[in-house]
Design a protein around this motif. Structure first.
Motif, short mmCIF file in Angstrom:
data_model
loop_
_atom_site.label_atom_id
_atom_site.label_comp_id
_atom_site.label_asym_id
_atom_site.label_seq_id
_atom_site.Cartn_x
_atom_site.Cartn_y
_atom_site.Cartn_z
N GLY A 180 0.82 -1.22 0.00
CA GLY A 180 0.00 0.00 0.00
C GLY A 180 0.85 1.26 0.00
N VAL A 181 1.81 1.31 -0.92
CA VAL A 181 2.78 2.41 -0.96
C VAL A 181 2.16 3.64 -1.63
CG1 VAL A 181 5.13 3.05 -1.62
CG2 VAL A 181 4.52 0.63 -1.32
N ARG A 222 12.78 6.34 -4.66
CA ARG A 222 11.60 5.95 -5.43
C ARG A 222 10.48 6.94 -5.15
NH1 ARG A 222 9.41 2.28 -8.25
NH2 ARG A 222 11.11 0.77 -8.03
N PHE A 223 9.77 7.32 -6.22
CA PHE A 223 8.61 8.18 -6.03
C PHE A 223 7.35 7.43 -6.42
CE2 PHE A 223 7.45 9.13 -10.40
CZ PHE A 223 8.62 8.85 -11.10
N THR A 224 6.25 7.76 -5.78
CA THR A 224 4.91 7.28 -6.18
C THR A 224 4.03 8.52 -6.11
OG1 THR A 224 5.41 5.16 -5.14
CG2 THR A 224 3.11 5.56 -5.74
N GLN A 225 3.62 9.03 -7.26
CA GLN A 225 3.07 10.38 -7.30
C GLN A 225 2.09 10.52 -8.46
OE1 GLN A 225 3.76 13.49 -5.53
NE2 GLN A 225 2.08 14.12 -6.87
N PHE A 255 8.24 11.08 -2.37
CA PHE A 255 9.23 10.01 -2.46
C PHE A 255 8.84 8.94 -1.44
CE2 PHE A 255 11.54 13.65 -4.20
CZ PHE A 255 11.95 13.10 -5.40
N THR A 256 8.63 7.72 -1.93
CA THR A 256 8.06 6.68 -1.08
C THR A 256 9.04 5.57 -0.73
OG1 THR A 256 7.27 5.63 -3.09
CG2 THR A 256 5.70 7.04 -1.92
#
Ligand SMILES: [Zn+2]
Lengths: 480, 445
Positions: A477-478, B398-401, B439-440
């Protein structure tokens, strides 16, 4: 054909090649797709040409053309040598190839029903049945079914005396359901996403997939996902289905064991590898139950062939043994670096490309558990299935995958459906957290027809055997 | 180079032979050579010449497709027959109306003989000049230099007939030290316009500055994104939602948003194959001239691009953005342009209390096309900025966006733009400073 291949090799030698090979390839391809009740695609294509690869002045040169005729073969052979000599302007050491025994042989994919002989009507009918089932499921926005068949006839001839003819036939199909509500989009695919499953086989493989029998289930799941709850965020025990594991093996094991990546030959584009030379036979890649091998001989698997594109026979060997990293994928150029011989991993995408180190079938070997048993042993976890998206860093350490669907596992039982699941990790940490792998009964090979590598880009058809497996403490769930 | 007249003749052979109601032929002749280097030597060096024809035969409302690269008359006829046979045996598509009729096309001059005739030796010499800059520092350089041309033609039985050639030189390099790397690239119609030394020097400087990066905790940061990173992001967004098919199928983030502000006011994005800063064919894969299409104007959703099929469905005109038929994607923009701002990289750094400078993204992929959630890694030079200065290199994150969300938080846009080859053709793109970017995760290097 032998007069043409001999001509190419003779001309290359005359102009100064110390090694030369030629591949002449005749490809035939057929694609059919149905979307929302309409034929989206019905197409046939042929593609014919040759490529000549040489070593001259100790460096590589390659040239290729679509005109398979004597004058052009002479021009292209000469150009390949000219290109090799230009390469030699900036070289480190002479290219040395691992030794090989010349081979005269033929190989042909075993096909029960020639997919090119099945009528368009029959193919359309098979797809329409599956697509219609999806379309008629209330709540579905996009219904899709597709089929791809191809045949590659290739001749390999080398100055060393090999002459190999191969005929490889591939068949694959998929059915997909998409449900959309507002900004929520959910997709379910069978037997897999991104084009389904593909094998080196005939039409019997497509029939065996039974698209129509599975279409209703995936359509129902796509619609149900719209009202499912969001996948939770946090650290969980995660069980992955076999098709998602196939991609996990591909990205986090298959690519980092390509020796050309390790040696920096792909550094600028796809990247390098964390599995550096010092780690061979020493590094604990995964937990002791993790065994991964390479096997280009599995009957019917998408990465199966008789000989690679350097004329090296298909082989089976270990990559990860009892969790330890023990083997790279090599070609004739890189094998000597680790003191070995090529293990037959050089393949090219058609006549206009050079062979690169490529996965064939890279397999996570079955364990002694089962999906049912693995679930029953989890108190609070998630079962995730079917890939939705993938991403991994350029040394193949930090990965993030999204899957189409997930289910909670509560007190040993499969619970509520969850949507938009994704998970992330660092490759060796992840594989070392693997504590159960399902057995032979749940193990199968998954074809992946879209592995990109190299410049100019090459797409390769590979496969991965896998059974569901369980991993502890996975970040899920990132970014939600 | 294969003569324009020979290409027109091959297309005409197919049209003349066809008994279908309507017939369309595409021709593609490409000769491309690419020299690849790594560890400071040339390890791969290739050349390819190909020409293929593909045909779409229309009978009633049924279309059949076939293609071949065997160009003798019999093979061309056989290809046409196959397309007709397929058309005859498939069910009709009630939404198909017609192939497009001819429209006048104004072509650009995009051929350089220097590029077309460039030799393997010349490519090797150019790479040597690049290595001369980086080798003395014990850095290594890798990647590729390609030169060649593509001739593309479209003809149909309604009178469309267009052929155009583009020559292209493309240099890309990654310069590496044991702990850092930097990317440099240039693409041009004329190979003489590629300034190799400049690319090498800039990459060398970033590599030097990027050595021994430190780990940084993932989280929400202000970011300064290079044109490389922005082009990557914007191409994915365009793929997900700037084409009419994605809109008609309800999977575009643009749906129900026209006239609404969905991004920052300083963001305008359009497609224009005629912009002198871009490289692209002036007509699409149906032979329709490319029109300028505005997708986002001062942050407001404006429109999408069309091919003839999606246009007819809405009673509109094709904007000239068809891809080769058949394809599952529908029309897409291949020459994205973003409006410039009045800022600069220097100013973006100076005005940042704490921010991350991203040189490039790696392995980006959409997790959710309507929410435009993109994930990927940073690569080839990531830096922490503190108190208006580049403080230190940091390990990759790492990004998640969501892309649309990121583009609704744009503080500054640079005046300078760069042409970047991405997933969708060539994009002409500025630097952006974005106030919040997620950034995740982090990696080990
Ligand atoms: Zn791959």
């Amino acid at each position: 054909m032998k007069d043409l291949t001999s001509l190419a090799l003779d001309v290359a030698k005359t102009y100064g090649a110390t090694y030369a090979d030629i591949r002449v390839i005749d490809e035939e391809h057929e694609s059919i797709a149905i979307k929302n009740g309409r034929v989206e695609e019905a197409t046939t294509s042929t593609n014919y040409g040759f490529g000549i690869r040489v070593i001259a002045d100790g460096s590589w040169g390659f040239a290729s053309s679509f005109l398979v005729e004597k004058a052009e073969i002479k021009r292209v052979a000469r150009l390949a040598v000219e290109i090799a000599k230009a390469s030699a302007m900036i070289k480190k050491e002479n290219v040395v190839l691992s030794p090989i025994l010349p081979v005269q042989d033929t190989y042909k994919t075993y096909v029960e029903i020639d997919p090119f002989k099945v009528s368009l009507e029959d193919k359309l009918a098979l797809l329409l049945r599956a697509e219609e089932t999806v379309r008629k499921t209330p709540g579905v926005s996009i219904s899709h079914a597709s089929m791809n068949i191809s045949r590659e006839k290739k001749v390999f001839a080398s100055l060393e005396g090999s002459y190999i003819e191969q005929e490889i036939t591939e068949s694959g199909a998929a059915v997909d359901a998409t449900a959309i509500k507002g900004s929520d989009i959910q997709e379910r695919s069978y037997p897999n996403s991104h084009g389904g499953d593909v094998a080196t086989a005939g039409f019997e493989f497509i029939q065996g997939l039974k698209l129509d029998e599975n279409a209703g289930r995936v359509a129902g799941e796509a619609v149900a996902l719209l009202s499912a709850k969001q996948c939770p965020s946090g650290e969980f025990t995660v069980i992955l289905d076999a098709s998602q594991l196939a991609l996990q093996v591909h990205e986090s094991c298959g690519h980092p064991v390509e020796l050309d990546r390790v040696l920096g030959m792909e550094a600028s584009y796809a990247g390098t590898s964390f599995l550096t030379l010092d780690k061979l036979n020493k590094f604990q890649y995964g937990s002791p139950i993790v065994n991964i091998n390479a096997d280009a001989t599995i009957p019917g698997a998408l990465g199966t062939f008789g000989y690679d594109d350097e004329g090296v026979p298909a082989q089976r060997f270990d990559i990860i043994k009892d969790g330890r990293f023990v083997g790279y994928l090599t070609n004739r150029e890189t094998a000597p670096v680790i003191g070995g011989q090529s293990n037959g991993s050089a393949r090219a995408d058609g006549w206009g490309r050079i062979p690169l180190i490529r996965m064939a079938n890279i397999n996570l070997l079955p364990g002694d558990s089962s999906l049912e048993k693995m679930i029953s042993e989890v108190k609070d976890g998630l079962y995730l299935a079917t890939n939705r998206s993938w991403s991994i860093d350029d040394k193949r350490l930090n990965f993030q995958f999204a899957t189409q669907i997930g289910w909670e596992i509560k007190n040993g039982k499969l619970g509520a459906m969850v949507k938009n699941p994704n998970y992330t990790g660092i490759t060796p940490e992840f594989w070392n957290s693997c504590d159960a792998i399902a057995g032979k009964d749940e193990w199968r090979v998954w074809g992946l027809p879209n592995c990109g590598k190299g410049e100019p880009t090459q797409l390769m058809h590979v496969a991965h055997g896998a059974a569901p497996a369980r991993f502890r403490n996975v970040k899920v769930g990132v970014g939600r | 180079m294969i003569d324009k007249s020979r290409i027109e003749e091959a297309m005409q052979t197919a049209i003349d032979h066809s008994t279908a109601d309507q017939t369309e032929v595409l021709a593609n002749n490409r000769s491309m050579a690419l020299t690849r280097f790594s560890n400071n030597y040339i390890h791969q060096n290739v050349a390819e010449t190909n020409m293929s024809l593909s045909v779409r035969a229309v009978i009633d409302k049924k279309q059949g497709y076939a293609s071949t690269n065997r160009l003798d008359k019999d093979s061309i006829k056989e290809m046409v027959d196959k397309a007709i046979e397929i058309a005859e045996h498939r069910p009709p598509d009630p939404d198909f109306i017609s192939l497009p009729k001819p429209r006048p096309i104004v072509q650009r001059d995009m051929v350089s003989d220097t590029t077309v005739d460039y030799t393997p030796k010349q490519r090797a010499s150019a790479i040597q000049r690049l290595l001369n800059v980086v080798a003395p520092r014990n850095f290594t350089a890798a990647r590729a230099f390609s030169t060649g041309y593509t001739t593309f033609g479209v003809a149909n039985s309604l009178g469309v007939n267009a052929v155009e050639t583009i020559s292209e030189a493309d240099l890309k390099t990654v310069v590496m030290s044991p702990t850092s790397s930097a990317f440099g690239s240039a693409v041009a119609v004329d190979v003489s316009n590629i300034d190799i030394e400049k690319i090498a020097l800039e990459a060398e400087e970033t590599t030097l500055r990027g050595q021994n990066p430190v780990g940084l905790k993932p989280g929400t940061y202000t970011v300064i994104l290079s044109p490389n990173a922005v082009a990557d992001m914007v191409s994915f967004m365009a793929f997900a939602g700037f084409g009419a098919l994605s809109l008609q199928e309800g999977r575009s983030f643009m749906k129900d948003k026209f006239g609404q502000q969905i991004m920052s006011q300083n963001i305008s994005i359009w497609d224009d194959a005629y912009d002198p800063n871009t490289i692209g064919f002036t007509f699409d894969f149906e032979g329709v001239p490319k029109e300028k299409v505005v997708f986002i104007e001062n942050g407001t959703a404006k429109g999408v691009c069309y091919d003839s099929y999606t246009a007819k469905k809405e009673g509109k005109k094709s904007t000239g953005h068809a891809l080769p038929a058949p394809n599952p994607y529908g029309p897409l923009p291949l020459n994205l342009i973003m409006s410039p701002g009045d800022s600069s990289l220097e100013q973006m750094v100076k005005t940042s209390e704490r921010a991350i400078l991203v040189s490039r993204f790696h392995y980006t992929n959409l997790e959710d096309p309507i929410r435009t959630v993109l994930t990927g890694m940073t690569r080839d030079g990531t830096f922490l900025i503190e108190d208006g200065e580049i403080k230190m290199p940091v390990k990759n994150l790492r990004f998640t966006q969501s892309i649309v969300e990121a583009l609704s938080k744009v503080e500054l846009v640079s005046m300078d733009r760069e042409l970047r080859e991405g997933m969708l053709g060539a994009s002409y793109i500025p630097w952006l400073k974005i106030s919040e970017f997620n950034f995740t995760g982090a990696t080990q290097f």
